[in-house]
Design an enzyme around this catalytic site. Structure first.
Site, PDB file in Angstrom:
ATOM      1  N   ALA A  96      32.299   0.136  47.261  1.00 33.19           N
ATOM      2  CA  ALA A  96      33.066   1.252  46.711  1.00 33.19           C
ATOM      3  C   ALA A  96      32.624   2.582  47.298  1.00 33.19           C
ATOM      4  O   ALA A  96      33.454   3.432  47.637  1.00 33.19           O
ATOM      5  CB  ALA A  96      32.928   1.276  45.191  1.00 33.19           C
TER       6      ALA A  96
ATOM      7  N   GLU B 272      22.123   6.777  50.296  1.00 35.32           N
ATOM      8  CA  GLU B 272      21.848   5.334  50.333  1.00 35.32           C
ATOM      9  C   GLU B 272      20.344   5.116  50.307  1.00 35.32           C
ATOM     10  O   GLU B 272      19.610   5.687  51.124  1.00 35.32           O
ATOM     11  CB  GLU B 272      22.458   4.701  51.578  1.00 35.32           C
TER      12      GLU B 272
ATOM     13  N   HIS C 128      27.459 -12.029  41.429  1.00 34.59           N
ATOM     14  CA  HIS C 128      28.761 -11.413  41.215  1.00 34.59           C
ATOM     15  C   HIS C 128      28.822 -10.718  39.860  1.00 34.59           C
ATOM     16  O   HIS C 128      29.882 -10.647  39.236  1.00 34.59           O
ATOM     17  CB  HIS C 128      29.879 -12.459  41.276  1.00 34.59           C
TER      18      HIS C 128
END
Length: 531
Positions: free
Chosen positions: A14, A34, A469
């Site tokens: 995203a 990051e 996930h």
């Protein structure tokens, strides 16, 4: 202190989309933070390179869980720590989710997330090697490939699957029936298409876009009720960055609730236990986490054939690497899983609830690492795509380096148990019938000791592993106590949004890389409309 219009925390699926779209307007000054480093290692771009980048902690986080299941084993949740996030180290499966599941979001009171909107995003971002259709896109920034092969074992699996009643389809994402096909993967011309490479790398020289790696966001900064900045650390250096318009947290289902909690947004009792002052009481931060749980098996083949024999020694890997450099083809140019299937755990269901993956390779069961066996084999894993059992992720202390407390919970809801118990039998039935059965010598694991439904459920808890996930730790919803609203704005503060897998309140019948890309795109739509 440096001023920007937007600060994006996290350069994953995203965050990379957001960095691209928010910096399209040269009047917007955008900062992308990051914690990991650049994706300069060639293994980040070779599809099968994830066998190497997943090891160690240079490019990945390995978060320990609390003890799981009856045996109380501690597992590790692995996430990417590099430009591109998990899309730079994952198995590259582009499993998008189904119409019914996205339409369910609208039914839950979350407008703007229905299938019509989501499909439009997929068609915009995809550059699919099968070409454009009403169900997929071509010409977009993100490479997606369905790579067929002529491996005889794969052909036998496909034939047996069709005998089992599953449709063989060219594009498994274009259907919601019981089906099997070659796995769509984020690969273009034999090279991994991570979110950073697709959305940010081509525009990284925009003068209004600043990218800082090896920079950890420790705390959000506030002026009253408005989020105005981020306090960071890079090595021994600390720095504050401020945002005139908005801060977008895109650090994933584990890191996002930790950053919110360290900044005083969360459950009062959790914050108090970590010595953090409450700024905004938000009872569901870190709660309602949903993760999928696998059931796996491996069979041994009668003869030494297939890709195991191409890659199970260092010299063979070197030779295949040389061929790859010359042609961008061969077994290391494809995704982690050759075949993907969607099937029903019970024939009474109206649509599939299990995703299965097949690989014509065998792992060395005596090795603790991902090492290939000397013999050939087939690996199968199945997992429920829409589980409902919930766990939690919370901070253990006020410092960024403090490990999370991950209470990973699985198979507690009866519906999850009913869906998971038949998975092993489905895999065994397929592999014991039709053309593929002639290739198989025996079952290596789990073997006959795991046969009954209760044994399968216990085996899944003891050895199945999470699928990495997880969603839901900052879930969106219509209610005042939902962490974010349908526009992904964090309730109780201004100038702050969350845009990653943590905002999904349910699993959407697939993996998370594709839906999280959609989250980033829709978040950008809302941000640009509001500013």
């Amino acid at each position: 202190m440096s001023d920007f219009d937007y600060i994006i925390i996290g350069a994953g699926a995203a965050g990379s989309v957001l960095a691209n779209r928010l910096s399209e307007d040269p009047g917007n000054k955008v900062l992308l933070l990051e914690h990991g480093g650049p994706d300069t290692n060639p293994m980040h771009h070779i599809p099968k390179g994830f066998f190497f980048t997943l090891r160690g902690d240079r490019y990945t986080y390995h978060y320990p869980t609390q003890p799981i299941g009856p045996s109380g084993q501690v597992e590790s949740w692995t996430r990417g720590k590099v430009l591109g996030g998990s899309t730079a180290v994952n198995g590259m499966m582009w499993s998008r989710g189904a119409k019914a599941d996205f339409d369910q979001l609208a039914a839950l009171g979350i407008p703007g997330w229905d299938w019509e909107r989501v499909l439009a995003v997929y068609r915009t971002v995809e550059d699919h090697n099968l070409g454009p259709s009403p169900m997929r896109g071509a010409g977009g920034p993100l490479g997606v490939s369905v790579t067929k092969n002529d491996d005889e074992v794969v052909a036998a699996i496909l034939a047996s699957a069709q005998q089992q009643g599953w449709d063989y389809v060219d594009d498994v994402n274009a259907h919601d029936t019981e089906r099997v096909g070659f796995t769509p993967s984020t690969i273009r011309d034999g090279i991994r298409s991570s979110s950073y490479r697709a959305f940010v790398h081509p525009v990284r020289r925009r003068p209004n876009l600043t990218i800082k790696t090896h920079t950890r966001a420790g705390y959000l900064l506030f002026d009253g009720k408005r989020a105005i900045g981020v306090r960071t650390r890079s090595g021994s250096k600390r720095a504050d960055y401020t945002a005139r318009k908005e801060i977008i947290v895109a650090t994933g289902t584990v890191e996002t609730p930790l950053l919110l909690e360290r900044s005083g947004i969360g459950r009062p009792e959790v914050l108090a236990g970590a010595g953090v002052r409450v700024r905004v009481e938000s009872p569901h931060v870190g709660e309602r986490v949903i993760e999928q749980r696998g059931v796996s098996m491996q069979v041994r083949l009668r003869h030494k054939i297939g890709p195991t024999q191409d890659l199970n020694t260092v010299p063979k890997q070197g030779w295949e690497g040389l061929k790859y450099l010359a042609t961008r083809r061969g077994p290391i140019s494809t995704g982690g899983y050759d075949l993907m299937a969607h099937f029903k755990s019970s024939p009474e269901l109206d649509r599939p609830d299990i995703q299965g993956i097949f690989v014509p390779m065998a792992l060395d069961t005596s090795s603790a690492t991902m090492k290939l066996a000397e013999h050939s084999g087939i690996m199968f894993m199945g997992y429920q795509v829409r589980p409902t059992t919930t766990g939690s992720v919370h901070l253990s202390g006020k410092l960024p380096e403090n490990l999370p407390i991950i209470d990973a919970r699985f198979l507690e809801d009866e519906a999850d148990r009913a869906a998971t118990a038949p998975i092993l039998e489905v895999g065994r039935t397929l592999l014991s019938n039709g053309p593929v059965a002639d290739y198989i010598l025996d079952e290596e694991f789990p073997g006959p000791a795991v046969s009954t439904p209760e044994e399968v459920l216990r085996y899944s808890l003891d050895a199945g592993g999470g699928i990495f996930h997880a969603v839901g730790s900052a879930a969106m919803g219509p209610n005042d106590d939902d962490v974010v609203d349908p526009q992904l704005r964090v309730r109780g503060v201004d100038g702050l949004r969350v845009a990653d897998a943590s905002v999904l309140p349910v699993q959407v019948s697939g993996n998370t890389a594709a839906p999280t890309t959609v989250v980033g795109w829709i978040a950008a739509d809302h941000i640009l409309a509001d500013n």
